[in-house]
Motif scaffolding. Structure first.
Motif, PDB file in Angstrom:
ATOM      1  N   PRO A 148       0.813  -1.219   0.000  1.00 13.93           N
ATOM      2  CA  PRO A 148       0.000   0.000   0.000  1.00 13.93           C
ATOM      3  C   PRO A 148       0.847   1.270   0.000  1.00 13.93           C
ATOM      4  O   PRO A 148       1.935   1.301   0.575  1.00 13.93           O
ATOM      5  CB  PRO A 148      -0.796  -0.114   1.305  1.00 13.93           C
ATOM      6  CG  PRO A 148      -0.780  -1.549   1.659  1.00 13.93           C
ATOM      7  CD  PRO A 148       0.506  -2.101   1.128  1.00 13.93           C
ATOM      8  N   LYS A 149       0.329   2.288  -0.666  1.00 13.31           N
ATOM      9  CA  LYS A 149       1.044   3.565  -0.739  1.00 13.31           C
ATOM     10  C   LYS A 149       0.403   4.548   0.235  1.00 13.31           C
ATOM     11  O   LYS A 149      -0.825   4.653   0.284  1.00 13.31           O
ATOM     12  CB  LYS A 149       0.956   4.115  -2.167  1.00 13.31           C
ATOM     13  CG  LYS A 149       1.636   3.201  -3.199  1.00 13.31           C
ATOM     14  CD  LYS A 149       1.312   3.577  -4.638  1.00 13.31           C
ATOM     15  CE  LYS A 149      -0.004   3.039  -5.143  1.00 13.31           C
ATOM     16  NZ  LYS A 149       0.025   1.762  -5.843  1.00 13.31           N
ATOM     17  N   GLY A 150       1.197   5.248   0.998  1.00 13.50           N
ATOM     18  CA  GLY A 150       0.675   6.223   1.967  1.00 13.50           C
ATOM     19  C   GLY A 150       0.393   7.543   1.272  1.00 13.50           C
ATOM     20  O   GLY A 150       1.295   8.350   1.070  1.00 13.50           O
ATOM     21  N   THR A 177      -7.754   6.214  -4.238  1.00 17.52           N
ATOM     22  CA  THR A 177      -7.376   6.888  -2.994  1.00 17.52           C
ATOM     23  C   THR A 177      -6.582   8.142  -3.345  1.00 17.52           C
ATOM     24  O   THR A 177      -6.738   9.197  -2.729  1.00 17.52           O
ATOM     25  CB  THR A 177      -6.516   5.943  -2.127  1.00 17.52           C
ATOM     26  OG1 THR A 177      -7.223   4.710  -1.974  1.00 17.52           O
ATOM     27  CG2 THR A 177      -6.221   6.549  -0.766  1.00 17.52           C
ATOM     28  N   GLU A 178      -5.761   8.006  -4.370  1.00 19.63           N
ATOM     29  CA  GLU A 178      -4.908   9.120  -4.810  1.00 19.63           C
ATOM     30  C   GLU A 178      -5.722  10.358  -5.187  1.00 19.63           C
ATOM     31  O   GLU A 178      -5.306  11.481  -4.919  1.00 19.63           O
ATOM     32  CB  GLU A 178      -4.086   8.690  -6.037  1.00 19.63           C
ATOM     33  CG  GLU A 178      -2.987   7.669  -5.758  1.00 19.63           C
ATOM     34  CD  GLU A 178      -3.475   6.217  -5.785  1.00 19.63           C
ATOM     35  OE1 GLU A 178      -4.697   5.970  -5.687  1.00 19.63           O
ATOM     36  OE2 GLU A 178      -2.619   5.320  -5.894  1.00 19.63           O
ATOM     37  N   THR A 179      -6.849  10.151  -5.873  1.00 22.11           N
ATOM     38  CA  THR A 179      -7.579  11.319  -6.385  1.00 22.11           C
ATOM     39  C   THR A 179      -8.442  11.969  -5.303  1.00 22.11           C
ATOM     40  O   THR A 179      -8.746  13.156  -5.397  1.00 22.11           O
ATOM     41  CB  THR A 179      -8.466  10.958  -7.597  1.00 22.11           C
ATOM     42  OG1 THR A 179      -9.510  10.093  -7.165  1.00 22.11           O
ATOM     43  CG2 THR A 179      -7.665  10.303  -8.705  1.00 22.11           C
ATOM     44  N   GLY A 209      -9.810  -2.999 -16.017  1.00 22.02           N
ATOM     45  CA  GLY A 209      -9.010  -3.739 -15.046  1.00 22.02           C
ATOM     46  C   GLY A 209      -7.675  -3.035 -14.838  1.00 22.02           C
ATOM     47  O   GLY A 209      -7.424  -1.966 -15.383  1.00 22.02           O
ATOM     48  N   ARG A 210      -6.817  -3.680 -14.045  1.00 21.96           N
ATOM     49  CA  ARG A 210      -5.508  -3.105 -13.749  1.00 21.96           C
ATOM     50  C   ARG A 210      -4.549  -3.395 -14.888  1.00 21.96           C
ATOM     51  O   ARG A 210      -4.590  -4.491 -15.449  1.00 21.96           O
ATOM     52  CB  ARG A 210      -4.938  -3.735 -12.475  1.00 21.96           C
ATOM     53  CG  ARG A 210      -5.916  -3.904 -11.359  1.00 21.96           C
ATOM     54  CD  ARG A 210      -6.227  -2.572 -10.788  1.00 21.96           C
ATOM     55  NE  ARG A 210      -7.160  -2.722  -9.669  1.00 21.96           N
ATOM     56  CZ  ARG A 210      -7.024  -2.039  -8.547  1.00 21.96           C
ATOM     57  NH1 ARG A 210      -6.008  -1.219  -8.395  1.00 21.96           N
ATOM     58  NH2 ARG A 210      -7.919  -2.169  -7.598  1.00 21.96           N
ATOM     59  N   THR A 211      -3.649  -2.477 -15.135  1.00 23.91           N
ATOM     60  CA  THR A 211      -2.662  -2.749 -16.184  1.00 23.91           C
ATOM     61  C   THR A 211      -1.839  -3.990 -15.829  1.00 23.91           C
ATOM     62  O   THR A 211      -1.476  -4.764 -16.701  1.00 23.91           O
ATOM     63  CB  THR A 211      -1.732  -1.544 -16.407  1.00 23.91           C
ATOM     64  OG1 THR A 211      -1.206  -1.141 -15.144  1.00 23.91           O
ATOM     65  CG2 THR A 211      -2.483  -0.384 -17.031  1.00 23.91           C
TER      66      THR A 211
END
Ligand code: ATP
Ligand code: MG
Length: 627
Positions: A248-250, A390-392, A493-495
């Motif tokens: 996971p990215k914070g 989450t990023e956006t 889907g995910r790349t």
């Protein structure tokens, strides 16, 4: 204003557009500069402006709507409902902030919040915002190890926790997990502040470290704490991604641009005006919970419903009963939750007076067409899918019924949100693709206000995760997508998960959607598995609806047949396994890489956010049994 006009302004004259949107919130000092893009890919919005999230969410409303409900915290688990007006919320948040200050927490300090969906979680978040402390909410269902990792990453001065959470009538003690996490973590917060709900009777306390909120609250009740005005780009909170594709990215969020994005999106996307009611079923531990349970509805002067419990417990009518009771206008949930409800009788959707319910929003995962039809027909309200990360921090692709409702196209979340310039590009060349061709979804910077400013403590990871795939000029969503000529975008889907069968690139979504059209199918997951001849072949794992009596082999064969009919022989699943459960993240996303690793005997990577390890055992057994 119409969507087209609004969107056009946002991308043609972003600074003018956002300067106008910034008027939706209170600034203590107005911004000096709307956008500073001098150090790409780092960008700053509303530079020099000072504001405060808590002030905008609470204080600002007290004089005009102090007696209106701000927060209704419903626990279907304990049976307790708490209704708080803006005045009540003001009081609770100030008291909480006074307690934080008394423990030495101040501007720039981190606070980890490990709590279920209860009112105190919201008080704690807003109290942090009030005094300029940076909250990091860790989803209450996470195990000690996840909590320890997040403690070491944020290095909090304080950890706020409860004695326990509940799920489906069972008590899940949290405090032992807190203790275990602090045994494991290198960093130690000075204190653990415990909100004791009286659920875990055996809760132990470490003398000197563990403090009871109730007694501190009694000492500080009614104390007012002045707002700490923050520069627009100072961090407001940290929040981790779901860990679907890896560690996971914070995500680090700022203050000013986020407040503006919340104020704009709550009216233009979610169609909620001050005094109206929004019900998001998310946990506060996720991005949707942060934005649409807490900050956006409150900044917008609305009433926010917070729900602790499951979608169908005590019965599948619980959410609709709440909609009737509180006159909910906009509901926000997830495809995963809708699929849980879909296993139940559709008559539950018709039992209550939903005349005030106008919209059902969903996000987080692809909304399959059968589920979309089922819920739209059942409720009689449009279902509006929205795509974000989450990023956006807020929807990047959606429809905007608060402006004007464009046609809903099942399978697509819709059109780009204001400020998002999107392209679908060829993975190899980076060239923009014409409509109807599959490629990588990218955003052309600047990302609009409200998005991440960096990865906490790791600027390099920010650059390498999002800006290094093509060149620093594009933000990669890491999602695979297709657009039609009207701009409607479908996420495939995910790349990482794209399946390459003899040179044909297939999104997981396409095959899963096709399998899901089989009436017996509850949910499907597809992964690409190495094949000597074709490079990769699709392998499907499916769960079935309750009460399916057909023989499994027959069902699997029919599913395979559907894929061939709908997508062609190239997409034909090599094998279909029927299982009782699929591995998911805590936020309800399919963890395909864990399935792929089991089939191929490879390393699954970070599995810390896996919800139920039993689901993997189940898959292991299915693999042993054979398709
Ligand atoms: P990680 O980044 O750690 O791998 P994650 O991407 O699952 O985890 P989130 O930020 O919670 O973490 O999820 C965002 C992702 O969820 C999107 O990038 C997309 O893949 C998926 N998603 C969200 N909303 C939708 C939607 N409406 N339709 C299809 N996919 C969606
Ligand atoms: Mg992601």
């Amino acid at each position: 204003m119409r969507y087209e006009e609004f969107y056009r302004q946002s991308v043609e004259q972003p600074e003018l557009f956002w300067a106008e949107q910034a008027r939706r919130i209170h600034w203590h000092t107005p911004p000096r500069q709307i956008l500073d893009a001098s150090r790409p890919p780092f960008r700053q919005w509303f530079v020099g402006g000072t504001t405060n999230l808590c002030y905008n969410a609470v204080d600002r409303h007290v004089s005009e709507r102090g007696g209106q409900l701000a927060l209704v915290a419903i626990s279907a688990e304990t049976g307790i409902t708490r209704e708080l007006t803006y005045r009540d919320l003001y009081r609770e948040v100030n008291t909480f902030a006074a307690v934080l200050a008394s423990l030495g927490v101040g501007h720039g300090d981190r606070v980890v919040i490990y709590m279920p969906n209860i009112a105190e979680a919201v008080f704690a978040m807003l109290a942090c915002s009030r005094i300029g402390a940076i909250h990091s909410v860790v989803f209450g269902g996470f195990a000690a190890h996840n909590l320890a990792l997040r403690i070491d990453d944020a290095k909090p001065k304080l950890l706020i926790a409860t004695d326990a959470g509940m799920r489906g009538g069972k008590v899940f003690p949290y405090k032992p997990l807190v203790d275990a996490a602090l045994d494991e973590a290198r960093h130690q917060p000075a204190h653990v502040l415990l909100v004791d709900r009286g659920l875990d009777v055996q809760m132990t306390r470490v003398a000197g470290r563990d403090l009871d909120y109730a007694s501190l609250r009694a000492s500080y009740e009614g104390t007012e704490v002045p707002v700490t005005w923050l520069e627009s780009n100072e961090p407001s909170y940290l929040l981790y991604t779901s860990g679907t594709t890896g560690k996971p990215k914070g995500i680090q969020r700022y203050v000013g641009g986020y407040a503006v994005a919340m104020a704009m999106s709550i009216t233009t996307i979610f169609d909620i005006a001050p005094g109206q009611v929004m019900f998001s079923t998310s946990d506060v531990g996720w991005a949707v919970g942060h934005s649409y349970n807490v900050y956006a509805p409150l900044i917008g002067g609305a009433t926010s419903l917070l729900y602790e419990g499951l979608p169908a417990h005590p019965d599948p009518g619980i959410w609709w009963r709440l909609c009737e009771r509180y006159g909910v206008r906009a509901m926000f949930s997830s495809p995963t939750a809708l699929r849980v409800l879909k296993k139940q009788d559709a008559s539950w959707l018709k039992k209550y007076d939903l005349s005030r319910l106008k919209w059902l929003f969903v996000a987080g995962e692809p909304l399959d067409e059968p589920t979309a039809h089922w819920i739209t027909d059942g409720l009689g309200v449009p279902v509006i899918d929205n795509y974000w990360q989450t990023e956006t921090g807020w929807p990047a692709i959606t429809l905007m019924p608060g402006l004007d409702l464009k046609p809903v196209k099942f399978g697509s979340p819709g059109l780009p949100s204001p400020g998002y310039r999107m392209k679908v590009i060829d993975e190899g060349t980076g060239e923009e693709l014409p409509p109807h061709q599959k490629g990588v979804l990218v955003f052309v910077p600047p990302l609009p206000p409200g998005c991440l400013s960096t990865v906490w403590g790791d600027d390099d990871r920010y650059v390498s995760s999002y800006f290094s795939h093509f060149n620093e000029l594009l933000y990669s969503s890491l999602d695979w997508a297709i657009r039609d000529e009207h701009g409607y975008t479908t996420i495939l889907g995910r790349t990482d998960d794209v399946i390459n069968v003899a040179g044909h690139r297939l999104g997981t979504r396409e095959i899963e959607e096709s399998v899901s059209t089989h009436p017996a199918c509850a949910e499907a997951a597809v992964v690409g598995v190495h094949d000597d001849l074709k490079g990769q072949v699709p392998v499907v794992f499916a769960t079935l609806k309750q009460g399916v009596t057909e023989e499994l082999r027959v069902v699997a064969k029919a599913m395979q047949q559907r894929v061939v009919e709908q997508l062609g022989g190239v997409a034909k699943p090599a094998r279909i396994y029927v299982v009782n459960a699929l591995p998911k993240t805590r936020s309800g996303k399919l963890l395909r890489r864990s399935l792929q690793a089991l089939v191929q005997h490879t390393d699954p990577g970070d599995l810390s956010t896996l919800d139920d390890p039993g689901a993997l055992d189940e898959v292991r057994r299915a693999l042993e049994r054979g398709p």
